[in-house]
Design a protein around this motif. Sequence first.
Motif, PDB file in Angstrom:
ATOM      1  N   ARG A 227      16.262  72.003 -59.038  1.00  0.00           N
ATOM      2  CA  ARG A 227      16.209  72.048 -60.600  1.00  0.00           C
ATOM      3  C   ARG A 227      17.430  73.043 -61.166  1.00  0.00           C
ATOM      4  N   ASP A 228      17.760  74.191 -60.389  1.00  0.00           N
ATOM      5  CA  ASP A 228      18.674  74.948 -60.715  1.00  0.00           C
ATOM      6  C   ASP A 228      20.202  74.313 -60.904  1.00  0.00           C
ATOM      7  N   LEU A 229      20.238  73.548 -59.306  1.00  0.00           N
ATOM      8  CA  LEU A 229      21.490  72.925 -59.384  1.00  0.00           C
ATOM      9  C   LEU A 229      21.762  71.700 -60.298  1.00  0.00           C
ATOM     10  N   LEU A 230      20.623  71.306 -60.782  1.00  0.00           N
ATOM     11  CA  LEU A 230      20.589  70.251 -61.897  1.00  0.00           C
ATOM     12  C   LEU A 230      21.181  70.615 -63.139  1.00  0.00           C
ATOM     13  N   LEU A 231      20.474  71.738 -63.461  1.00  0.00           N
ATOM     14  CA  LEU A 231      20.823  72.737 -64.848  1.00  0.00           C
ATOM     15  C   LEU A 231      22.217  72.992 -64.739  1.00  0.00           C
ATOM     16  N   ARG A 232      22.468  73.570 -63.567  1.00  0.00           N
ATOM     17  CA  ARG A 232      24.078  74.149 -63.625  1.00  0.00           C
ATOM     18  C   ARG A 232      25.101  72.917 -63.780  1.00  0.00           C
ATOM     19  N   ALA A 233      24.722  71.811 -63.038  1.00  0.00           N
ATOM     20  CA  ALA A 233      25.734  70.677 -63.214  1.00  0.00           C
ATOM     21  C   ALA A 233      25.613  69.850 -64.700  1.00  0.00           C
ATOM     22  N   ALA A 234      24.447  70.115 -65.111  1.00  0.00           N
ATOM     23  CA  ALA A 234      24.262  69.380 -66.600  1.00  0.00           C
ATOM     24  C   ALA A 234      25.325  70.183 -67.452  1.00  0.00           C
ATOM     25  N   VAL A 235      25.257  71.481 -67.556  1.00  0.00           N
ATOM     26  CA  VAL A 235      25.870  72.359 -68.413  1.00  0.00           C
ATOM     27  C   VAL A 235      27.563  72.251 -67.988  1.00  0.00           C
ATOM     28  N   LEU A 236      27.770  72.232 -66.797  1.00  0.00           N
ATOM     29  CA  LEU A 236      29.278  72.044 -66.286  1.00  0.00           C
ATOM     30  C   LEU A 236      29.792  70.596 -66.938  1.00  0.00           C
ATOM     31  N   GLN A 237      28.902  69.497 -66.618  1.00  0.00           N
ATOM     32  CA  GLN A 237      29.637  68.288 -67.223  1.00  0.00           C
ATOM     33  C   GLN A 237      29.579  68.068 -68.573  1.00  0.00           C
ATOM     34  N   ASP A 359      30.761  79.428 -53.651  1.00  0.00           N
ATOM     35  CA  ASP A 359      29.700  78.627 -54.175  1.00  0.00           C
ATOM     36  C   ASP A 359      28.899  78.069 -53.004  1.00  0.00           C
ATOM     37  N   GLY A 360      29.598  77.471 -52.009  1.00  0.00           N
ATOM     38  CA  GLY A 360      29.023  77.040 -50.756  1.00  0.00           C
ATOM     39  C   GLY A 360      28.242  77.948 -49.949  1.00  0.00           C
ATOM     40  N   VAL A 361      28.830  79.115 -49.845  1.00  0.00           N
ATOM     41  CA  VAL A 361      28.024  80.356 -49.152  1.00  0.00           C
ATOM     42  C   VAL A 361      26.605  80.363 -49.939  1.00  0.00           C
ATOM     43  N   LEU A 362      26.522  80.749 -51.267  1.00  0.00           N
ATOM     44  CA  LEU A 362      25.167  81.046 -51.990  1.00  0.00           C
ATOM     45  C   LEU A 362      24.446  79.836 -52.033  1.00  0.00           C
ATOM     46  N   MET A 363      25.042  78.449 -52.036  1.00  0.00           N
ATOM     47  CA  MET A 363      24.045  77.382 -51.956  1.00  0.00           C
ATOM     48  C   MET A 363      23.496  77.333 -50.522  1.00  0.00           C
ATOM     49  N   TYR A 370      21.117  82.175 -59.108  1.00  0.00           N
ATOM     50  CA  TYR A 370      22.189  82.953 -59.431  1.00  0.00           C
ATOM     51  C   TYR A 370      23.610  82.104 -59.925  1.00  0.00           C
ATOM     52  N   LEU A 371      23.704  81.091 -58.869  1.00  0.00           N
ATOM     53  CA  LEU A 371      24.890  80.215 -59.320  1.00  0.00           C
ATOM     54  C   LEU A 371      24.728  79.469 -60.627  1.00  0.00           C
ATOM     55  N   ARG A 372      23.446  78.866 -61.034  1.00  0.00           N
ATOM     56  CA  ARG A 372      23.146  78.459 -62.114  1.00  0.00           C
ATOM     57  C   ARG A 372      23.394  79.342 -63.461  1.00  0.00           C
ATOM     58  N   THR A 373      22.985  80.623 -63.235  1.00  0.00           N
ATOM     59  CA  THR A 373      23.278  81.437 -64.504  1.00  0.00           C
ATOM     60  C   THR A 373      24.709  81.834 -64.541  1.00  0.00           C
ATOM     61  N   VAL A 374      25.475  81.938 -63.544  1.00  0.00           N
ATOM     62  CA  VAL A 374      26.900  82.371 -63.594  1.00  0.00           C
ATOM     63  C   VAL A 374      27.637  81.036 -64.156  1.00  0.00           C
ATOM     64  N   THR A 375      27.370  80.063 -63.872  1.00  0.00           N
ATOM     65  CA  THR A 375      28.079  78.767 -64.075  1.00  0.00           C
ATOM     66  C   THR A 375      27.873  78.442 -65.708  1.00  0.00           C
ATOM     67  N   LEU A 412      34.737  83.588 -60.752  1.00  0.00           N
ATOM     68  CA  LEU A 412      35.371  84.185 -59.406  1.00  0.00           C
ATOM     69  C   LEU A 412      34.582  85.520 -59.416  1.00  0.00           C
ATOM     70  N   VAL A 413      34.823  86.311 -60.475  1.00  0.00           N
ATOM     71  CA  VAL A 413      34.462  87.756 -60.802  1.00  0.00           C
ATOM     72  C   VAL A 413      32.838  87.790 -60.131  1.00  0.00           C
ATOM     73  N   ALA A 414      32.081  86.746 -60.763  1.00  0.00           N
ATOM     74  CA  ALA A 414      30.605  86.783 -60.255  1.00  0.00           C
ATOM     75  C   ALA A 414      30.079  86.513 -59.170  1.00  0.00           C
ATOM     76  N   VAL A 415      30.988  85.718 -58.544  1.00  0.00           N
ATOM     77  CA  VAL A 415      30.667  85.559 -57.049  1.00  0.00           C
ATOM     78  C   VAL A 415      31.036  86.414 -55.955  1.00  0.00           C
ATOM     79  N   LEU A 416      32.065  86.953 -56.253  1.00  0.00           N
ATOM     80  CA  LEU A 416      32.706  88.203 -55.547  1.00  0.00           C
ATOM     81  C   LEU A 416      31.513  89.398 -55.493  1.00  0.00           C
TER      82      LEU A 416
END
Length: 433
Positions: A227-237, A359-363, A370-375, A412-416
């Motif tokens: 779900r979160d990955l889907l929403l993240r990808a939707a906004v990104l695309q 991104d891969g580490v957090l996934m 968190y990745l969803r919110t940041v993206t 970058l700032v957010a994931v660091l």
Amino acid sequence: MTRPPSVLALAAPALVVLAAEPLYLLVDTAVVGNLGTVALGGLAVGGALLAWAAALLNFLAYGTTARAARRAGAGDRAGAVAEGVQATWLALALGGAVLLVFQLLAGPLTRVLAGGAGPVAAAGETWLRIASLGAPLLLVSLAGNGWLRGVQELRRPMRYVLAGSLVSLVLCPLLVHVAGLGLPGSAVANVAGQAVSAALFVRAILREDVGRRPRAAALRAQLVIGRDLLLRAAVLQLAFLVATGVVARAGTAELGAHQIAVQLFFFLALVLDAYAIAAQTLVGQALGGGRLADARSTARRVSLWGLGTGVLVAAVLLALRPVVPPLFTDDPAVVAEAGVAWWFLAGMQPLAGVVFALDGVLMGAGDVGYLRTVTIGAALVGFVPLSLLAVPLGWGLAGVWAGLTLFIALRLVAVLVRVAGDRWLTAPDTVTV
């Protein structure tokens, strides 16, 4: 205890898999580019829509990798493979839905993206109607990649994807130019290659000794983590679609140049994402086995590899700036506009190398919320506003690519900040049946 494989041992075959599809798209862009700016613009519009759907549903690969890796790390290989079975059923269902949507709405969607009816929109519609036939096949391959990565078998998906890409690479110029099919030949070649890869992934999972029936509870669990990955990808695309729409209104030359630059961006993003795949597998298995120190060590290693590779890629891009754009088109206006985006494309690579690795580490840790919110935040604050302002302020293609660069920097700032803390090590474990 068996020593875990190195980052490079996992990243190398992952790199081949990740680079195969965008490499084909680069060749496809070069082949179609010689048909003229209308065909190139049609490929940009139709290809952007299909890429949007595939990226939107990419959780079939990334979510499945995380779930399968956790199970494999806990010593449950059968459970890891079972995740692949359910992901494949989900891929078929979602792929059928994507196919239906594009067959019904290809015309309106391409006209909206192209800025209205015209030859570019018509070319994009024709390409999309044919290419979307491969949507279920493409998603099946994503699911297959996911579970095989999770059990640290990356050489088999490498062979499967290469086989399909080779078919597409051979057929594309033959169908487009030799057979005289033009732009539709590009779409047919795309579908043929996807059919070969999907068939190999299905054969691989049929050879495993696990249950093959769809299970509602497991499918629901996969949708929850996706779900979160889907929403993240939707906004990104959506942000990339907005950018393409803005560039289309700036002019045909700008759109052609954007198609060249954005395909290179996606290609390089997936090349750098090889470290993310390695991180997902290693972090997921480490946390599945309760080895927190190994997970943190992996985060440090993939960050350094991503940074170093990003610097190298940037240097290569700058060196090849006068050479590469003319390979895609002989239109001087398109080549000139591509040079504008080139500086942004090269400059963001060191930043992107670290971002994609973390991104891969957090996934792998299951920290997808968190990745969803940041993206989403970075897209809404950086990418989209600058893209929308590009035309009224006269910034053109440079404004769109400045927005993309800001998007990468904010992430970058957010994931660091996240990885420097401890919360990602205790992200919720949702691997349940």
